[in-house]
Design an enzyme around this catalytic site. Structure first.
Site, PDB file in Angstrom:
ATOM      1  N   ASP A  43       0.866  -1.160   0.000  1.00  0.00           N
ATOM      2  CA  ASP A  43       0.000   0.000   0.000  1.00  0.00           C
ATOM      3  C   ASP A  43       0.909   1.217   0.000  1.00  0.00           C
ATOM      4  OD1 ASP A  43      -2.273   1.554   0.410  1.00  0.00           O
ATOM      5  OD2 ASP A  43      -1.834   1.640   2.547  1.00  0.00           O
TER       6      ASP A  43
ATOM      7  N   THR B 195      -0.121   4.755   1.103  1.00  0.00           N
ATOM      8  CA  THR B 195      -0.352   5.633   2.236  1.00  0.00           C
ATOM      9  C   THR B 195      -0.208   4.874   3.548  1.00  0.00           C
ATOM     10  OG1 THR B 195      -1.964   6.648   0.829  1.00  0.00           O
ATOM     11  CG2 THR B 195      -1.941   7.350   3.112  1.00  0.00           C
TER      12      THR B 195
ATOM     13  N   ASP C  68      -4.492   6.142  -4.293  1.00  0.00           N
ATOM     14  CA  ASP C  68      -4.124   7.520  -4.584  1.00  0.00           C
ATOM     15  C   ASP C  68      -4.033   7.767  -6.082  1.00  0.00           C
ATOM     16  OD1 ASP C  68      -3.493  10.031  -3.752  1.00  0.00           O
ATOM     17  OD2 ASP C  68      -2.113   9.292  -2.216  1.00  0.00           O
TER      18      ASP C  68
ATOM     19  N   LYS D  94      -7.512  -4.325  -5.367  1.00  0.00           N
ATOM     20  CA  LYS D  94      -6.213  -4.723  -4.834  1.00  0.00           C
ATOM     21  C   LYS D  94      -6.170  -6.231  -4.643  1.00  0.00           C
ATOM     22  CE  LYS D  94      -5.114  -0.538  -2.203  1.00  0.00           C
ATOM     23  NZ  LYS D  94      -4.721  -0.035  -0.888  1.00  0.00           N
TER      24      LYS D  94
ATOM     25  N   ASP E 143      -1.542  -0.963   5.950  1.00  0.00           N
ATOM     26  CA  ASP E 143      -1.807  -0.526   7.310  1.00  0.00           C
ATOM     27  C   ASP E 143      -3.262  -0.202   7.553  1.00  0.00           C
ATOM     28  OD1 ASP E 143      -1.878   1.756   5.750  1.00  0.00           O
ATOM     29  OD2 ASP E 143      -1.422   3.008   7.484  1.00  0.00           O
TER      30      ASP E 143
ATOM     31  N   ASN F 101      -8.499  -0.536   4.186  1.00  0.00           N
ATOM     32  CA  ASN F 101      -8.638  -0.793   2.753  1.00  0.00           C
ATOM     33  C   ASN F 101      -7.627  -1.807   2.241  1.00  0.00           C
ATOM     34  OD1 ASN F 101      -6.532   0.906   3.188  1.00  0.00           O
ATOM     35  ND2 ASN F 101      -6.821   2.077   1.320  1.00  0.00           N
ATOM     36  N   ASP F 102      -6.666  -2.167   3.085  1.00  0.00           N
ATOM     37  CA  ASP F 102      -5.689  -3.163   2.658  1.00  0.00           C
ATOM     38  C   ASP F 102      -6.042  -4.560   3.144  1.00  0.00           C
ATOM     39  OD1 ASP F 102      -4.112  -1.036   1.676  1.00  0.00           O
ATOM     40  OD2 ASP F 102      -3.401  -0.674   3.706  1.00  0.00           O
TER      41      ASP F 102
END
Lengths: 370, 1139
Positions: free
Chosen positions: B404, B406, B684, B805, B826, B829-830
């Site tokens: 990821d 961010t 992003d 993802k 982190d 969304n991951d």
């Protein structure tokens, strides 16, 4: 053998805070302890095998093993050994008649005699073995068919032998002592050795029947049952002899120290052989004088009381006379093996030396080229 | 989010139709015909698996479901039933041990769960019954009960909030124990309720329980005498979840809607799906081979046995009669039992203890990760966390890292950098001196030396102050230090005021606005207060919040200004804002946005729209209607949102800096030189992500970028589909066909000759690519895409939705060769990609703890990934691979002599070794050295592994557990087994081995073979050990000494419990024979010869040479070698070409 670098890695200089009650709560944070073990920094010896370190080892092994091997080989060769097959399957054999007319319940024993001559005298103690071939003493059904507790003198087992002994457990409702297939098939040929003097007289050679079994077997593992009566016959009252035996166990020998379960012939037989062709120690011919050999050169007669049938399973019977060295009986294998391995090591040492010498200068950069 | 997506995909609609009706306070409502109190489960939480009664059967059943345990059970049963050569004890004892230990462990864990359950279930709770407050145990709460909860208590079940002690009908909760987010969330009471709950007569209609924490749809019917029932919509904001804690509110009342196992917390309580490591697959493969060996051995022996028995006099010689039972047995049954007996005899080739040792190794080995001080982070005061120990070795096999951006590559510590208002750039410099000089501050890049009007500026700042969901943490109302540690609300209390938000961007923006003089004071009873530049308080009535979601990528608020104007403020990603504003405004801002993005800033665009009263009235009605909907509520809401957020005016854009994580670049570089491909998956925008990639050195200056984004697709002006096809083929040609084959050399060269490629794709294109018109085209595209990506050093996927993802991870995971993937992230969304990848790594970052909870390993910072993979992963892999190979090897040469012995004992299943040796071999004599090895071995020490990332490639692609090495080990095992047996066999050509002429029997034979075996396999391990700590010394020499001691002891006593005293003094007698000594020494040496030769002759590999080199280097300039790995690499490359 190994090149070694002793790299004791140093721990981090500082210890995790002031380990004391003062630091208490703060130190007991979730920060892992700084111990060598937890940080995988235990001091360690890191040996590396390289051609340079292994080479001398190869030469040393080679130089060590070849002499040992030669020594072993010579020792083995110096051992006198004589084997006489007296199975009697061939019609020319002296024991042919005995082997043919065999039946278990023969009243008169069949005796045959084999003559042989010794070209060289047997020095020192001579050991007499009997050898059997194609006899599967290591068959599982056979190996387990024994009751060690009975043989150890346990009275309960004497009356109630282990189930492992089946089908040699009871006979006519009476427990068999000693029970089991091993004991039942005790080797019962009697071997006697006569020296034929050139003058025609035949002298029997004294055969010692003590000292042929392992000391611990004779004195600890095998014991006669102890009853109220010291008489063995009384103690074995109520038991049956093994079906193939001619005499009960308490009549195996006249010597009370070699009778019953502690009869050494029985003990030797009870130690099951590893392979289907095997030999077992039968008698010892002790050295009688320091000057004359135990068995001088000359002619001998082996008189066999032929009791043991082997024809049904195509077995062979042998009598073996052998002297013994510090390494045991005659066996060239060890000597040859040591010489071979020693030579291989030496040869490898030479090959490695050549490789090392030829390519050694570039070996440091070898990892870069490839 | 994944779940939400899944629900949408797999049509959870059928279930949603199925709703439940709850009678508030168990009051029959007048309108319904008959009051049938519905049956729901009680509020008992059962997280335990077993009860006292079913523990034994259930636990045993579960344990024997494991294939290995089942196999051993079968072997044990065969031994019990059939007359087999070894007693059932030999396999029963180890099995019993394993089963018991596991059962005790699981029982203890379950006991702890029982205790925790009881604590929760018996917690006293106040319930309002007929107006009276009674105390109940928590487990007795029924659906429909009205429950009172005090501050800092946790909710005993899922409640609909009916009343709060706060004036504004809200309450605050934290859901730290549910999803780890420790910020305060506001929940609202059902609007317009009577305050007197006793007289409340209402029913609640809501969906059946489902696990999504953030989703709830319901409707409340309030019955008043003689009136039509009033309807209120219920959403997640009205639902208080079991497990959450009430904060900042004295007391609340709520009606229970879901209880016990139907609460959302309980529905979420389920074990994560088990991930299996590649090593385990290899083990299973080897196991199959050995099972075949076992079966064929048994088959060969059985066949030969019957062939042999047919010879005259062999089956039943006079000296060895069969028992009556054996004679009567059926021929075929006998053959079958013989087969089983052989199986039992050889079953040690597949050892129980391997499973135990592997489990222990994994469990104990994982402690080294938690113990590692290098993973300790001072800031969050935590080290690494291991959630599963099953995947340790997988860390050494990673081929693809999906990261990821961010919070992972970057710190997620946002700082407001600049903004652009109406095309003019404002760079904030120093707040103290130029607080008022906002107008004067000049942007150096602005086209015209002209400023936007004051009006625009203020509108922009007001928009920043209003358009968010930030809460103000009231000063003095101590939230406690502990909450802040978690990182969500680190925003320092400016003027004793802290901001709490679920996204750090929002805090940064609000704080940015504060620096320019507009301070957000908080939300009070639906009105937002702003302290403006003139220190006046402005009040805006908050009418609607159009929530952020990652698909829309924007959020809006509708407020009523003090002047009575209705305004909509919207902020969001440029791609989602630009199409919704007037195009002439876009051009002015776009330049700034793109420039900021290339500098690695996160940009947001801000727009507004004035709503006329009619429009607002319509929108308001639509929103309310959508919110009341029971079905497809979200879709309908989104539709309304999209309709409102149209035709807006762009005011400006913001740039927020997100700094790179410490050592992000070094870490990425190390991973790349370790042969790991790094893919950045981010939500992003492309420019920002690209610049981050450059900053992380994932893309070098020389890297040729292949871009497959909406921009490149639209360049040609043709249809997207055609252009996509064309570009794919072109890139494929460039990156795959023209490139030299990647595996041509020994390693990938780093010389400048080979062109490096980087690939960029965005979410839109990806979905275009994956959902191509037909399946054929789609799979073709997919393979083209994968091939291109595999030849690129780095791949950047931007504008990804969380599900995409996971899609990408899945695609790579299932591509040719099934490469091992690792996802690191982190945020929530991951989670989907963390769950999808082989190894999921969570970073203990700022976006809550969702990622950490779902990960397999959690580390505090990205930089720790380097050591985790390059050192820990590499070592774990080498250790476990060696462990597995060694185990198979040592059991092969253990059992092979026993197999060979059958040829000499009439195929009678006679064991070569004594039962004690058979049992103890794997448990005691040879288990500890390999366990110590597999925990402590460092064939290359950690520092060198970290310095030379390329070493990681040596174990890539499961190098040590492929069939080649397996064959080598197997051959070694066969060689040694043959040597042991035939060496001793030759020796026993004359069994008179003692100097007193006495002979050795079969047990001596076995004991000699066994002694050679134990010494050889232990010394073989000693030869393989490169890292001798005192533990290794202790264990290796200790277990040899133990073997000798045990043999003396075992043979030294007449054991009363043994039926046969087979080994009585066998060992001691063996040692008294010189020949036995000589053969033992000879055979051990000869068995180890191939190993020694191999160690010497194999091409001297890098590590040792490098070991020496680096030893010299670290003396000279250790840190330098760290900071300039690139230089070192090129240097060694040059030497590469020279030589």
């Amino acid at each position: 053998v190994m090149a070694s670098g002793y790299s004791a890695k140093e721990e981090d200089g500082h210890h995790s805070g002031a380990l004391g009650p003062a630091g208490g709560a703060a130190v007991r944070s979730r920060k892992p302890d700084n111990t060598a073990f937890k940080q995988q920094r235990l001091p360690a010896w890191q040996p590396i095998l390289t051609a340079g370190t292994v080479l001398p080892a190869f030469f040393i092994i080679g130089l060590l093993f070849i002499p040992i091997g030669i020594g072993l080989y010579v020792t083995s060769n110096n051992i006198r050994e004589l084997q006489i097959d007296y199975t009697g399957t061939e019609s020319s054999s002296p024991c042919f008649a005995c082997s043919q007319n065999y039946s278990w319940n023969m009243t008169t024993p069949c005796v045959c005699s084999v003559s042989f001559s010794l070209d060289q005298p047997f020095e020192s103690n001579v050991f007499m073995y009997y050898g059997l071939s194609n006899f599967y003493q290591n068959h599982r059904r056979y190996v387990k068919s024994r009751d060690d507790s009975q043989l150890n003198g346990n009275l309960n087992s004497l009356k109630e032998p282990s189930k492992e002994c089946e089908p040699y457990r009871t006979n006519d409702g009476k427990p068999i002592a000693p029970c089991g297939a091993i004991a039942n098939s005790l080797f019962n040929d009697t071997l006697a050795l006569y020296y034929n003097d050139p003058n025609g007289t035949e002298t029997q050679i004294q055969l010692v029947k003590r000292g042929i079994a392992w000391w611990t077997d004779k004195h600890v593992k095998f014991r006669n049952p102890v009853g109220d009566d010291s008489n063995l016959t009384a103690i074995f009252q109520g038991t049956a002899k093994p079906v193939n035996w001619q005499k009960p166990v308490y009549e195996l020998d006249s010597d009370p120290e070699n009778n019953g379960f502690i009869n050494e012939d029985l003990i030797v037989w009870m130690r099951t052989a590893a392979l289907p062709t095997f030999r077992k120690l039968y008698r010892i011919i002790e050295k009688n004088s320091s000057t004359s050999p135990t068995l001088p050169r000359g002619n001998y007669t082996l008189k066999i009381t032929y009791n043991y049938p082997v024809r049904s399973f195509e077995g062979r019977k042998r009598m073996i006379l052998s002297t013994i060295s510090w390494m045991g009986g005659k066996n060239p294998f060890l000597g040859i093996a040591y010489i071979t391995v020693g030579s291989i090591c030496f040869f490898l040492g030479v090959v490695l030396l050549i490789i090392h010498h030829k390519y050694g200068s570039r070996s440091s950069s070898a990892d870069l080229t490839h | 989010m994944l779940r939400r997506g899944l629900n949408r995909l797999f049509g959870g609609d059928e279930r949603r139709v199925d709703s439940r009706t709850v009678y508030v306070g168990h009051q029959p409502c007048p309108s319904t015909q008959a009051f049938v109190p519905p049956k729901f489960c009680d509020n008992r939480i059962v997280s335990s698996k077993y009860t006292v009664w079913n523990f034994l059967p259930k636990n045993l059943f579960e344990q024997f479901r494991r294939i290995a345990n089942f196999y051993f059970l079968i072997i044990f049963l065969v031994q019990v039933i059939v007359d087999t050569p070894t007693s059932p004890v030999t396999s029963g004892l180890p099995l019993f041990f394993v089963i018991t230990v596991t059962a005790i462990k699981q029982g203890y864990e379950d006991w702890l769960r029982h205790k925790a359950d009881n604590e929760v279930n018996n917690y006293p709770v106040n319930v309002l019954e007929n107006g009276r407050r009674t105390q109940k145990e928590s487990k007795k709460i029924k659906v429909g009960d009205i429950v009172e909860v005090l501050e800092d208590e946790t909710f005993p079940c899922d409640l609909i909030l009916l009343g709060s002690s706060r004036d504004d009908d809200t309450c605050f909760v934290t859901t730290a124990s549910l999803d780890g987010e420790s910020n305060h969330k506001t929940h609202y009471t059902v609007p317009d309720l009577e305050s007197d709950l006793e007289v409340l007569n209402a029913t609640i209609e809501c969906e059946q329980p489902q696990p999504d924490l953030y989703k709830f749809v319901g409707r409340m019917h309030i019955h008043k005498d003689g009136q039509e029932p009033a309807v209120r919509s219920l959403g997640p904001e009205n639902l208080l979840l079991k497990g959450a804690t009430l904060k900042n509110t004295r007391v609340v009342y709520g009606v229970a809607v879901y209880t016990g196992m139907e609460t959302k917390m309980a529905l979420n309580y389920q074990g994560k799906s088990q991930k299996r490591s590649v090593v385990e697959k290899s083990i299973n493969g080897f196991l199959l081979v050995y099972l075949c060996i076992l079966l064929s051995k048994a088959l060969v022996c059985t066949t030969l046995k019957y062939v042999w028995q047919n010879q005259r006099g062999q089956d039943e010689p006079w000296y060895n009669q069969k028992t009556q039972k054996e004679k009567e047995a059926n021929m075929f049954l006998k053959m079958f039992t013989d087969f089983l007996s052989f199986m039992v005899l050889f079953n040690f080739i597949i050892p129980v203890s391997m499973y135990v040792t592997v489990e222990m190794q994994k469990f104990l080995g994982s402690f080294f990760i938690t113990w590692d001080r290098d993973f300790y982070d001072r800031e969050i005061q935590e080290g690494a966390l291991v959630n599963t120990s099953d995947l340790n070795e997988e860390l050494g096999q990673v081929e693809y890292v999906f990261t990821d951006k961010t919070g992972t590559l970057t710190q997620n510590n946002m700082e407001f950098i600049e903004c652009s208002i109406d095309g003019f750039q404002y760079k904030y410099q120093d707040s103290r001196t130029e607080l008022d000089g906002f107008c004067v501050t000049d942007g150096p890049v602005s086209k015209l030396q002209q400023k936007a009007g004051r009006e625009k500026e203020e509108l922009f700042l007001r928009a920043l102050c209003l358009c968010h969901t930030v809460q103000v943490k009231e000063a003095g109302q101590g939230v406690g230090f502990a909450d802040q540690v978690d990182g969500v609300d680190v925003a320092s209390a400016v003027e004793q005021r802290g901001f709490i938000a679920s996204s750090p961007d929002e805090v940064a923006l609000v704080k940015g606005a504060m620096k320019y003089g507009f301070t957000f004071l908080g939300l009070e009873s639906k009105s937002m207060k702003i302290l403006n530049r003139n220190n006046k308080i402005e009040k805006y009535e908050l009418l609607h919040v159009l929530n952020f979601d990652p698909v829309r990528r924007r959020m809006s608020v509708i407020v009523r200004s003090p002047d009575g104007e209705t305004l909509l403020f919207c902020k969001g990603a440029d791609s989602s804002i630009f199409p919704r504003v007037r195009q002439e405004e876009v051009e002015r801002i776009r330049m700034h946005v793109e420039r900021n993005a290339t500098e690695g800033y996160r940009t947001l665009c801000v727009a507004y729209k004035r709503l006329t009263d009619e429009v607002f009235a319509r929108v308001d009605a639509e929103l309310r209607e959508a919110r009341l909907a029971l079905q497809d509520r979200e879709e309908r809401l989104v539709a309304v949102y999209n309709q409102v957020e149209k035709g807006m005016n762009l005011i400006g854009a913001t740039a927020v800096e997100d700094r790179l994580q410490e050592e992000a670049a070094e870490t990425m570089e190390a991973l790349q030189s370790a042969g790991i491909k790094v893919w950045v998956l981010t939500g992003d925008k492309m420019e920002t992500a690209k610049s981050t990639c450059y900053a992380c050195r994932l893309f070098q200056r020389s890297t040729e970028l292949l871009e497959l984004t909406v921009r490149t697709l639209e360049e040609g002006g043709r249809k997207r589909g055609e252009r996509l096809h064309e570009l794919l083929l072109d890139y494929h040609k460039r990156a795959v066909q023209d490139a030299p084959p990647p595996k041509g050399g020994v390693t990938r060269t780093w010389s400048s000759a080979a062109q490096e490629y980087g690939f960029i794709i965005d979410g839109t294109t990806l979905s275009l690519l994956l959902n191509a018109s037909s399946d054929v085209v789609s799979s073709n595209y997919r393979s083209l895409f994968l091939q291109i990506c595999q030849n690129c050093t780095a791949v950047l996927c931007c504008r990804m939705a969380p599900l995409q993802k996971a899609q990408i991870v899945k695609m790579v995971k299932n591509s040719k060769g099934n490469p091992i993937t690792l996802s690191i992230g982190d945020g929530a969304n991951d989670v989907s990609m963390i769950l999808e990848a082989h190894v999921g790594i969570g970073i203990k970052g700022k976006e809550g703890r969702q990622a950490v909870r779902n990960s397999d390993y959690a580390i505090p910072k990205l930089k720790h990934l380097k050591k985790l993979l390059l050192a820990h992963g590499h070592l774990y892999y080498v250790r476990i691979a060696h462990l597995v190979q060694y185990f198979f090897y040592k059991n092969l040469c253990f059992i092979l002599p026993q197999f060979l012995y059958q040829f000499f004992c009439g195929y009678s299943q006679q064991p070569l070794y004594d039962a004690a040796y058979l049992t103890m071999y794997n448990i005691c004599f040879t288990s500890m050295p390999i366990l110590a090895y597999s925990l402590l071995e460092q064939h290359i020490c950690i520092e060198i592994l970290l310095e030379n990332a390329t070493l990681y490639r040596e174990v890539a692609k499961n190098a040590m557990l492929r069939w080649g090495p397996f064959l080598c080990w197997t051959l070694l095992g066969i060689f040694q087994g043959l040597l042991f047996f035939f060496g001793v066999h030759c020796l026993f050509g004359n069994s008179a081995l003692q100097d007193n002429g006495q002979v050795f029997g079969n047990w001596s034979f076995g004991t000699i073979v066994f002694t050679i075996l134990v010494f050889t396999v232990t010394l073989k391990l000693a030869l393989d050990t490169r890292h001798w700590t005192w533990i290794n010394h202790f264990v290796i020499w200790g277990s040899l000494a133990f073997y000798v001691f045990f043999s003396f002891f075992w043979g030294g006593i007449i054991w009363p419990f043994l039926k046969q005293q087979r080994l009585y003094f066998v060992f001691a007698n063996m040692l008294s024979s010189v020949s036995a000594w000589l053969v033992i020494i000879l055979l051990i040496l000869l068995s180890l010869l191939p190993d020694i030769l191999w160690a010497v002759l194999r091409k001297p590999r890098g590590p040792h040479a490098q070991q020496k080199k680096s030893a010299g280097q670290s003396n000279a300039g250790g840190p330098q070698s760290f900071s300039k790995p690139l230089l070192m690499r090129t240097l060694s490359d040059e030497s590469n070409t020279v030589l």
